[in-house]
Design a protein around this motif. Sequence first.
Motif, PDB file in Angstrom:
ATOM      1  N   ALA A  37       2.116  -6.676   6.352  1.00  0.00           N
ATOM      2  CA  ALA A  37       0.656  -6.685   6.230  1.00  0.00           C
ATOM      3  C   ALA A  37       0.090  -5.283   6.429  1.00  0.00           C
ATOM      4  O   ALA A  37      -0.825  -4.869   5.702  1.00  0.00           O
ATOM      5  CB  ALA A  37       0.048  -7.645   7.250  1.00  0.00           C
ATOM      6  N   LEU A  38       0.642  -4.549   7.377  1.00  0.00           N
ATOM      7  CA  LEU A  38       0.206  -3.171   7.612  1.00  0.00           C
ATOM      8  C   LEU A  38       0.520  -2.301   6.403  1.00  0.00           C
ATOM      9  O   LEU A  38      -0.314  -1.510   5.957  1.00  0.00           O
ATOM     10  CB  LEU A  38       0.881  -2.618   8.859  1.00  0.00           C
ATOM     11  N   LYS A  39       1.713  -2.474   5.842  1.00  0.00           N
ATOM     12  CA  LYS A  39       2.112  -1.678   4.684  1.00  0.00           C
ATOM     13  C   LYS A  39       1.207  -1.970   3.491  1.00  0.00           C
ATOM     14  O   LYS A  39       0.726  -1.047   2.830  1.00  0.00           O
ATOM     15  CB  LYS A  39       3.568  -1.988   4.334  1.00  0.00           C
ATOM     16  N   TYR A  40       0.943  -3.251   3.224  1.00  0.00           N
ATOM     17  CA  TYR A  40       0.080  -3.596   2.096  1.00  0.00           C
ATOM     18  C   TYR A  40      -1.358  -3.148   2.334  1.00  0.00           C
ATOM     19  O   TYR A  40      -2.041  -2.736   1.401  1.00  0.00           O
ATOM     20  CB  TYR A  40       0.139  -5.086   1.791  1.00  0.00           C
ATOM     21  N   GLY A  41      -1.811  -3.224   3.560  1.00  0.00           N
ATOM     22  CA  GLY A  41      -3.162  -2.763   3.872  1.00  0.00           C
ATOM     23  C   GLY A  41      -3.306  -1.266   3.673  1.00  0.00           C
ATOM     24  O   GLY A  41      -4.293  -0.791   3.093  1.00  0.00           O
ATOM     25  N   LEU A  42      -2.320  -0.510   4.133  1.00  0.00           N
ATOM     26  CA  LEU A  42      -2.364   0.939   3.955  1.00  0.00           C
ATOM     27  C   LEU A  42      -2.246   1.317   2.478  1.00  0.00           C
ATOM     28  O   LEU A  42      -2.921   2.242   2.009  1.00  0.00           O
ATOM     29  CB  LEU A  42      -1.268   1.616   4.773  1.00  0.00           C
ATOM     30  N   CYS A  43      -1.394   0.606   1.754  1.00  0.00           N
ATOM     31  CA  CYS A  43      -1.271   0.867   0.313  1.00  0.00           C
ATOM     32  C   CYS A  43      -2.572   0.529  -0.406  1.00  0.00           C
ATOM     33  O   CYS A  43      -3.001   1.258  -1.309  1.00  0.00           O
ATOM     34  CB  CYS A  43      -0.109   0.077  -0.278  1.00  0.00           C
ATOM     35  N   GLY A  44      -3.216  -0.565  -0.023  1.00  0.00           N
ATOM     36  CA  GLY A  44      -4.497  -0.924  -0.623  1.00  0.00           C
ATOM     37  C   GLY A  44      -5.570   0.102  -0.340  1.00  0.00           C
ATOM     38  O   GLY A  44      -6.360   0.460  -1.222  1.00  0.00           O
ATOM     39  N   SER A  45      -5.590   0.604   0.891  1.00  0.00           N
ATOM     40  CA  SER A  45      -6.561   1.625   1.252  1.00  0.00           C
ATOM     41  C   SER A  45      -6.307   2.917   0.480  1.00  0.00           C
ATOM     42  O   SER A  45      -7.240   3.549  -0.024  1.00  0.00           O
ATOM     43  CB  SER A  45      -6.510   1.886   2.757  1.00  0.00           C
ATOM     44  N   ALA A  46      -5.046   3.308   0.369  1.00  0.00           N
ATOM     45  CA  ALA A  46      -4.709   4.520  -0.385  1.00  0.00           C
ATOM     46  C   ALA A  46      -5.043   4.346  -1.860  1.00  0.00           C
ATOM     47  O   ALA A  46      -5.581   5.261  -2.503  1.00  0.00           O
ATOM     48  CB  ALA A  46      -3.226   4.846  -0.208  1.00  0.00           C
ATOM     49  N   PHE A  47      -4.756   3.165  -2.415  1.00  0.00           N
ATOM     50  CA  PHE A  47      -5.075   2.885  -3.816  1.00  0.00           C
ATOM     51  C   PHE A  47      -6.580   2.994  -4.053  1.00  0.00           C
ATOM     52  O   PHE A  47      -7.021   3.602  -5.033  1.00  0.00           O
ATOM     53  CB  PHE A  47      -4.568   1.489  -4.208  1.00  0.00           C
ATOM     54  N   GLY A  48      -7.372   2.417  -3.162  1.00  0.00           N
ATOM     55  CA  GLY A  48      -8.826   2.495  -3.304  1.00  0.00           C
ATOM     56  C   GLY A  48      -9.336   3.920  -3.234  1.00  0.00           C
ATOM     57  O   GLY A  48     -10.231   4.313  -3.996  1.00  0.00           O
ATOM     58  N   SER A  49      -8.754   4.707  -2.360  1.00  0.00           N
ATOM     59  CA  SER A  49      -9.161   6.102  -2.233  1.00  0.00           C
ATOM     60  C   SER A  49      -8.801   6.899  -3.487  1.00  0.00           C
ATOM     61  O   SER A  49      -9.613   7.681  -3.993  1.00  0.00           O
ATOM     62  CB  SER A  49      -8.480   6.705  -1.006  1.00  0.00           C
TER      63      SER A  49
END
Length: 148
Positions: A78-90
């Motif tokens: 969940a942490l990995k997907y959340g960080l990837c989602g945040s990076a993708f959005g940025s």
Amino acid sequence: MATFIGFSLTVPAAGSAGHPASCNASIKTVRILIVFEVVAFSFFLFSSLIAQSIKLTINLLNSLDPTDPHKADIDSSALKYGLCGSAFGSIMGCVFLMLSIVNFIQVKLGVFSCGHEPVYGVVVLVTCVGSALLVKTYGGVIDRLEIV
């Protein structure tokens, strides 16, 4: 915020570079500019909200264990997907903001077919932002390879 307001109040007839009327950008370019601004802002907001929710989750979990306040038992996927989602959005926010600035250059300096100034501005913009996005995207991969 001032940048978004300035972009949204841009009209092709009020170009400040003194180019001929035949070089003015169309109203469609201004509309695309505003759409790209909204999409960029949406991606930045998405990225920020994901990162803030991860931070809040970690802080809440840390407050539950008074013996070790620096340990949060978070699901690593969940942490990995959340960080990837945040990076993708940025990253997507940067891409769409860059696209809106490309259209802003056309509105203020004229369309690309009418001179070298808008082309030079776009080349510098795409080169600088594109290389920064590559460093941001692949820099973490390189750091991770050195750790392993």
